[in-house]
Design an enzyme around this catalytic site. Structure first.
Site, PDB file in Angstrom:
ATOM      1  N   ASP A 128       9.957  -0.127  10.346  1.00 44.26           N
ATOM      2  CA  ASP A 128       9.775  -1.096  11.429  1.00 44.26           C
ATOM      3  C   ASP A 128      11.153  -1.531  11.919  1.00 44.26           C
ATOM      4  OD1 ASP A 128       6.860  -1.543  11.607  1.00 44.26           O
ATOM      5  OD2 ASP A 128       7.089  -2.160   9.516  1.00 44.26           O
ATOM      6  N   ASP A 132      -1.876   0.020  12.168  1.00 41.48           N
ATOM      7  CA  ASP A 132      -0.765  -0.688  11.525  1.00 41.48           C
ATOM      8  C   ASP A 132      -1.087  -2.175  11.438  1.00 41.48           C
ATOM      9  OD1 ASP A 132       1.644  -1.551  10.538  1.00 41.48           O
ATOM     10  OD2 ASP A 132       2.831  -1.013  12.312  1.00 41.48           O
TER      11      ASP A 132
HETATM   12  C1  DX5 Z   1       4.043  -5.488  11.328  1.00 38.62           C
HETATM   13  C2  DX5 Z   1       4.498  -4.145  10.865  1.00 38.62           C
HETATM   14  C3  DX5 Z   1       3.717  -3.517   9.796  1.00 38.62           C
HETATM   15  C4  DX5 Z   1       3.555  -4.356   8.566  1.00 38.62           C
HETATM   16  C5  DX5 Z   1       2.136  -4.218   8.092  1.00 38.62           C
HETATM   17  O1  DX5 Z   1       4.745  -5.815  12.501  1.00 38.62           O
HETATM   18  O2  DX5 Z   1       4.506  -3.255  11.964  1.00 38.62           O
HETATM   19  O3  DX5 Z   1       4.264  -2.242   9.520  1.00 38.62           O
HETATM   20  O4  DX5 Z   1       4.460  -4.053   7.589  1.00 38.62           O
HETATM   21  O5  DX5 Z   1       1.945  -4.738   6.830  1.00 38.62           O
HETATM   22  P1  DX5 Z   1       0.818  -5.786   6.388  1.00 38.62           P
HETATM   23  O6  DX5 Z   1      -0.068  -5.072   5.410  1.00 38.62           O
HETATM   24  O7  DX5 Z   1       1.587  -6.895   5.720  1.00 38.62           O
HETATM   25  O8  DX5 Z   1       0.076  -6.286   7.575  1.00 38.62           O
HETATM   26 ZN    ZN Z   2       4.884  -1.027  11.793  1.00 37.10          ZN
END
Ligand code: DX5
Ligand code: ZN
Length: 226
Positions: free
Chosen positions: A34, A174
């Site tokens: 990310d 996601d």
């Molecule tokens: C949020 C990110 C995700 C995040 C999802 O902006 O894009 O990749 O890490 O993880 P969880 O399981 O915490 O929602």
């Molecule tokens: Zn992400």
């Protein structure tokens, strides 16, 4: 079989290498980075140098999720760092045709990301050009949020529209992926799942979590066969 990509913003940043090694031992499929600029989203996360260093540790696929205003600025450096797939947001203020073209020109796979409240129609003009479509099932920017159930209708809507337009398009989800949300997405044709704090980086351990997530997919598959 579904694919789980590990969201490294959810790993211990202090013991990142340890977590990456453990994920590899547990049989993780891919790694998800990310990249946040503090402008498109209210957070700052991960960077290209980190990707470059981790590239020497594994040959698994790397996907970069760009939560930045001008994605085109970063494509060639991400390629050089060893990324295989680049996702950028339809909401980022740039011409998506142009950004997809840049990604493809680098020989990488291209994906568009859509936020929970953005209308699906916005991605229709690009559907024939992309390899992946990623649905945010939380608001982008932070781990640990609640699953946005309304996104399930959007995925159903896509199924009706897409028919015959891009048969090789892969769907990604996601945010808040766990043993409860994964089956609801898998039965709608989602194939790639971002494992974050909800279902992968928790106390239960990577081996156990990966096994549970993959089992949930098998349950969906066997129900469909009946
Ligand atoms: C949020 C990110 C995700 C995040 C999802 O902006 O894009 O990749 O890490 O993880 P969880 O399981 O915490 O929602
Ligand atoms: Zn992400």
């Amino acid at each position: 079989m579904i694919i789980i990509t590990a969201s490294l913003m959810c790993a211990s940043q202090l013991y990142l290498y340890r977590d990456v090694r453990s994920l590899l031992n547990a049989g993780i499929d891919m790694f998800h980075f990310d990249i946040m600029d503090g402008d498109f989203v209210e957070n700052i996360a991960l960077n290209i140098d980190l990707i470059k260093e981790l590239r020497s540790v594994t040959h698994k696929k790397f996907d970069a999720h760009l939560m930045v205003r001008r994605p085109s600025k970063f494509i060639s450096r991400l390629k050089d760092a060893g990324v295989n797939i680049i996702y950028f947001h339809i909401e980022a203020a740039e011409d998506p045709h142009y950004v997809i073209e840049l990604i493809k020109r680098e020989g990488l796979e291209a994906g568009l990301v859509i936020n929970p409240e953005t209308s699906l129609e916005r991605i229709y003009p690009y559907i024939g050009q992309i390899d992946y479509l990623m649905f945010m099932t939380v608001q982008p920017g932070f781990a640990g949020q609640k699953f946005e159930h309304a996104v399930l209708h959007k995925i159903d809507q896509l199924r009706e529209f897409r028919c015959g337009k891009n048969d090789s398009l892969k769907l990604v989800a996601d945010g808040a992926i766990n043993e409860k949300t994964l089956p609801q997405l898998a039965e709608r044709g989602v194939h790639v799942f971002v494992g974050g704090s909800a279902g992968l980086f928790n106390q239960e351990g990577f081996n156990n979590n990966l096994e549970i997530l993959k089992q949930r997919d098998l349950m969906v598959t066997s129900l469909e066969k009946k």
